[in-house]
Design a protein around this motif. Sequence first.
Motif, PDB file in Angstrom:
ATOM      1  N   ASN A 287       3.227  10.264 -10.217  1.00  0.00           N
ATOM      2  CA  ASN A 287       2.358  10.195 -11.410  1.00  0.00           C
ATOM      3  C   ASN A 287       2.469   8.900 -12.198  1.00  0.00           C
ATOM      4  O   ASN A 287       2.322   8.896 -13.412  1.00  0.00           O
ATOM      5  CB  ASN A 287       2.643  11.374 -12.360  1.00  0.00           C
ATOM      6  N   GLN A 288       2.741   7.815 -11.511  1.00  0.00           N
ATOM      7  CA  GLN A 288       2.789   6.511 -12.177  1.00  0.00           C
ATOM      8  C   GLN A 288       1.444   5.815 -11.998  1.00  0.00           C
ATOM      9  O   GLN A 288       0.850   5.904 -10.919  1.00  0.00           O
ATOM     10  CB  GLN A 288       3.885   5.634 -11.555  1.00  0.00           C
ATOM     11  N   ALA A 289       0.983   5.142 -13.042  1.00  0.00           N
ATOM     12  CA  ALA A 289      -0.253   4.359 -12.951  1.00  0.00           C
ATOM     13  C   ALA A 289       0.074   3.034 -12.271  1.00  0.00           C
ATOM     14  O   ALA A 289       0.942   2.295 -12.736  1.00  0.00           O
ATOM     15  CB  ALA A 289      -0.821   4.122 -14.339  1.00  0.00           C
ATOM     16  N   VAL A 290      -0.623   2.768 -11.168  1.00  0.00           N
ATOM     17  CA  VAL A 290      -0.301   1.593 -10.357  1.00  0.00           C
ATOM     18  C   VAL A 290      -1.525   0.686 -10.225  1.00  0.00           C
ATOM     19  O   VAL A 290      -2.641   1.167 -10.062  1.00  0.00           O
ATOM     20  CB  VAL A 290       0.141   2.038  -8.930  1.00  0.00           C
ATOM     21  N   VAL A 291      -1.291  -0.610 -10.301  1.00  0.00           N
ATOM     22  CA  VAL A 291      -2.336  -1.593 -10.016  1.00  0.00           C
ATOM     23  C   VAL A 291      -1.833  -2.440  -8.852  1.00  0.00           C
ATOM     24  O   VAL A 291      -0.713  -2.948  -8.898  1.00  0.00           O
ATOM     25  CB  VAL A 291      -2.605  -2.501 -11.244  1.00  0.00           C
ATOM     26  N   VAL A 292      -2.660  -2.542  -7.812  1.00  0.00           N
ATOM     27  CA  VAL A 292      -2.292  -3.363  -6.650  1.00  0.00           C
ATOM     28  C   VAL A 292      -3.154  -4.625  -6.667  1.00  0.00           C
ATOM     29  O   VAL A 292      -4.366  -4.546  -6.843  1.00  0.00           O
ATOM     30  CB  VAL A 292      -2.530  -2.578  -5.337  1.00  0.00           C
ATOM     31  N   THR A 293      -2.497  -5.763  -6.522  1.00  0.00           N
ATOM     32  CA  THR A 293      -3.272  -6.997  -6.473  1.00  0.00           C
ATOM     33  C   THR A 293      -2.595  -7.997  -5.535  1.00  0.00           C
ATOM     34  O   THR A 293      -1.569  -7.684  -4.940  1.00  0.00           O
ATOM     35  CB  THR A 293      -3.491  -7.560  -7.898  1.00  0.00           C
ATOM     36  N   ARG A 294      -3.212  -9.156  -5.388  1.00  0.00           N
ATOM     37  CA  ARG A 294      -2.641 -10.113  -4.432  1.00  0.00           C
ATOM     38  C   ARG A 294      -2.899 -11.543  -4.862  1.00  0.00           C
ATOM     39  O   ARG A 294      -3.781 -11.834  -5.672  1.00  0.00           O
ATOM     40  CB  ARG A 294      -3.262  -9.908  -3.054  1.00  0.00           C
ATOM     41  N   GLU A 295      -2.134 -12.427  -4.244  1.00  0.00           N
ATOM     42  CA  GLU A 295      -2.291 -13.858  -4.454  1.00  0.00           C
ATOM     43  C   GLU A 295      -2.348 -14.587  -3.126  1.00  0.00           C
ATOM     44  O   GLU A 295      -1.604 -14.203  -2.220  1.00  0.00           O
ATOM     45  CB  GLU A 295      -1.088 -14.413  -5.202  1.00  0.00           C
ATOM     46  N   PRO A 296      -3.079 -15.669  -3.010  1.00  0.00           N
ATOM     47  CA  PRO A 296      -4.090 -16.046  -3.981  1.00  0.00           C
ATOM     48  C   PRO A 296      -5.204 -15.020  -3.963  1.00  0.00           C
ATOM     49  O   PRO A 296      -5.450 -14.398  -2.930  1.00  0.00           O
ATOM     50  CB  PRO A 296      -4.565 -17.425  -3.489  1.00  0.00           C
ATOM     51  N   GLY A 297      -5.853 -14.845  -5.097  1.00  0.00           N
ATOM     52  CA  GLY A 297      -6.957 -13.885  -5.174  1.00  0.00           C
ATOM     53  C   GLY A 297      -6.751 -12.915  -6.313  1.00  0.00           C
ATOM     54  O   GLY A 297      -6.145 -13.248  -7.331  1.00  0.00           O
ATOM     55  N   GLY A 298      -7.264 -11.694  -6.148  1.00  0.00           N
ATOM     56  CA  GLY A 298      -7.053 -10.641  -7.125  1.00  0.00           C
ATOM     57  C   GLY A 298      -8.019 -10.626  -8.295  1.00  0.00           C
ATOM     58  O   GLY A 298      -8.047  -9.669  -9.055  1.00  0.00           O
ATOM     59  N   THR A 299      -8.794 -11.691  -8.450  1.00  0.00           N
ATOM     60  CA  THR A 299      -9.871 -11.746  -9.458  1.00  0.00           C
ATOM     61  C   THR A 299     -11.048 -12.410  -8.753  1.00  0.00           C
ATOM     62  O   THR A 299     -10.851 -13.079  -7.724  1.00  0.00           O
ATOM     63  CB  THR A 299      -9.489 -12.629 -10.670  1.00  0.00           C
ATOM     64  N   PRO A 300     -12.276 -12.317  -9.297  1.00  0.00           N
ATOM     65  CA  PRO A 300     -13.397 -13.025  -8.646  1.00  0.00           C
ATOM     66  C   PRO A 300     -13.134 -14.531  -8.516  1.00  0.00           C
ATOM     67  O   PRO A 300     -13.361 -15.130  -7.464  1.00  0.00           O
ATOM     68  CB  PRO A 300     -14.574 -12.709  -9.572  1.00  0.00           C
ATOM     69  N   ILE A 301     -12.573 -15.128  -9.579  1.00  0.00           N
ATOM     70  CA  ILE A 301     -12.284 -16.573  -9.503  1.00  0.00           C
ATOM     71  C   ILE A 301     -11.179 -16.827  -8.472  1.00  0.00           C
ATOM     72  O   ILE A 301     -11.269 -17.742  -7.640  1.00  0.00           O
ATOM     73  CB  ILE A 301     -11.878 -17.107 -10.898  1.00  0.00           C
ATOM     74  N   GLY A 302     -10.151 -15.999  -8.506  1.00  0.00           N
ATOM     75  CA  GLY A 302      -9.031 -16.162  -7.571  1.00  0.00           C
ATOM     76  C   GLY A 302      -9.454 -16.006  -6.121  1.00  0.00           C
ATOM     77  O   GLY A 302      -8.957 -16.704  -5.232  1.00  0.00           O
ATOM     78  N   GLU A 303     -10.387 -15.090  -5.866  1.00  0.00           N
ATOM     79  CA  GLU A 303     -10.843 -14.896  -4.475  1.00  0.00           C
ATOM     80  C   GLU A 303     -11.635 -16.118  -3.985  1.00  0.00           C
ATOM     81  O   GLU A 303     -11.565 -16.486  -2.812  1.00  0.00           O
ATOM     82  CB  GLU A 303     -11.659 -13.601  -4.331  1.00  0.00           C
TER      83      GLU A 303
ATOM     84  N   GLU B  59       0.839  -1.219   0.000  1.00  0.00           N
ATOM     85  CA  GLU B  59       0.000   0.000   0.000  1.00  0.00           C
ATOM     86  C   GLU B  59       0.864   1.254   0.000  1.00  0.00           C
ATOM     87  O   GLU B  59       0.602   2.209  -0.720  1.00  0.00           O
ATOM     88  CB  GLU B  59      -0.870   0.047   1.250  1.00  0.00           C
ATOM     89  N   ARG B  60       1.883   1.260   0.843  1.00  0.00           N
ATOM     90  CA  ARG B  60       2.732   2.461   0.953  1.00  0.00           C
ATOM     91  C   ARG B  60       3.520   2.705  -0.338  1.00  0.00           C
ATOM     92  O   ARG B  60       3.669   3.848  -0.772  1.00  0.00           O
ATOM     93  CB  ARG B  60       3.688   2.321   2.143  1.00  0.00           C
ATOM     94  N   ILE B  61       4.034   1.649  -0.925  1.00  0.00           N
ATOM     95  CA  ILE B  61       4.828   1.816  -2.154  1.00  0.00           C
ATOM     96  C   ILE B  61       3.911   2.246  -3.310  1.00  0.00           C
ATOM     97  O   ILE B  61       4.309   3.056  -4.160  1.00  0.00           O
ATOM     98  CB  ILE B  61       5.607   0.511  -2.473  1.00  0.00           C
ATOM     99  N   ALA B  62       2.682   1.768  -3.303  1.00  0.00           N
ATOM    100  CA  ALA B  62       1.724   2.220  -4.334  1.00  0.00           C
ATOM    101  C   ALA B  62       1.541   3.735  -4.239  1.00  0.00           C
ATOM    102  O   ALA B  62       1.588   4.447  -5.250  1.00  0.00           O
ATOM    103  CB  ALA B  62       0.391   1.504  -4.155  1.00  0.00           C
ATOM    104  N   LYS B  63       1.392   4.239  -3.024  1.00  0.00           N
ATOM    105  CA  LYS B  63       1.226   5.690  -2.837  1.00  0.00           C
ATOM    106  C   LYS B  63       2.465   6.444  -3.314  1.00  0.00           C
ATOM    107  O   LYS B  63       2.361   7.510  -3.907  1.00  0.00           O
ATOM    108  CB  LYS B  63       0.962   6.023  -1.366  1.00  0.00           C
ATOM    109  N   ARG B  64       3.632   5.894  -3.038  1.00  0.00           N
ATOM    110  CA  ARG B  64       4.878   6.542  -3.480  1.00  0.00           C
ATOM    111  C   ARG B  64       4.916   6.652  -5.010  1.00  0.00           C
ATOM    112  O   ARG B  64       5.254   7.692  -5.554  1.00  0.00           O
ATOM    113  CB  ARG B  64       6.093   5.721  -3.027  1.00  0.00           C
ATOM    114  N   PHE B  65       4.594   5.553  -5.697  1.00  0.00           N
ATOM    115  CA  PHE B  65       4.612   5.612  -7.166  1.00  0.00           C
ATOM    116  C   PHE B  65       3.550   6.581  -7.679  1.00  0.00           C
ATOM    117  O   PHE B  65       3.801   7.344  -8.611  1.00  0.00           O
ATOM    118  CB  PHE B  65       4.372   4.216  -7.764  1.00  0.00           C
ATOM    119  N   GLU B  66       2.369   6.553  -7.058  1.00  0.00           N
ATOM    120  CA  GLU B  66       1.291   7.460  -7.502  1.00  0.00           C
ATOM    121  C   GLU B  66       1.704   8.915  -7.334  1.00  0.00           C
ATOM    122  O   GLU B  66       1.380   9.764  -8.157  1.00  0.00           O
ATOM    123  CB  GLU B  66      -0.008   7.143  -6.752  1.00  0.00           C
TER     124      GLU B  66
END
Length: 215
Positions: free
Chosen positions: A37-53, A27-34
């Motif tokens: 002005n960098q476009a950031v996508v945060v996701t996780r494993e397992p999960g990150g999609t409806p099927i993955g969750e 979360e913190r590194i996402a804020k730093r990149f943002e």
Amino acid sequence: MSANDDTRGYLITFEGSEGAGKSTQVERIAKRFEAHNQAVVVTREPGGTPIGEEIRRLLMHSACGSAMTPETELLLFAASRAQLVREVIRPAVDEGKIVLCDRFLDSTTVYQGVGRRIASEPVAMINKFAVGDLMPDITVIIDLPAEIGLERTRHRAREMPDRMEQENIEFYRKVREGYLMLAKALPGRFIIADGSKSIDEVEVQIWEELRKRVI
Ligand code: TMP
């Protein structure tokens, strides 16, 4: 962004054993990149999609989870990853975004390979099948002695430890060693952060390394 080529983004994965503080740092590194002005996508494993969750729920919280074999576990983690790569990560990286993923295929190498002692050939083959040609550009390992990690996990305000948190200390020691072995084998991809430091200090250490390589 000084990307790998002109338009491609980055896949940056975060790894470490329980209680290392990965999610907080993601979360913190996402804020730093943002903030740069960098476009950031945060996701996780397992999960990150409806099927993955759904797969995550089965892996970690299912009432019948105690009957799960190591082979089934390996294939379920890989299934979640196969979906996440194709639905979320690959398209975002192709659009030039920075993807920060809380765990990725190194978790399988370490937890199912080293921790559950599944042979390295099937683990590597199944990992490869799940990700295709998409490998992390950079992997941050938040390193922490197993005792401290477990202690932190047990103090989290939650009702029940999930299935993966019910292992003994030896398992988490092997996990830690597994990560350090990987980093030694592939030093170019890995950044090792000292997870025993304060949250702010860990953030600064990771950010300094990432900004050098990415921005
Ligand atoms: P976390 O999201 O809280 O880190 O929990 C995920 C759990 O699943 C954690 O115990 C590590 C485990 N895991 C594996 O064993 N293999 C894998 O491939 C992945 C992604 C996670």
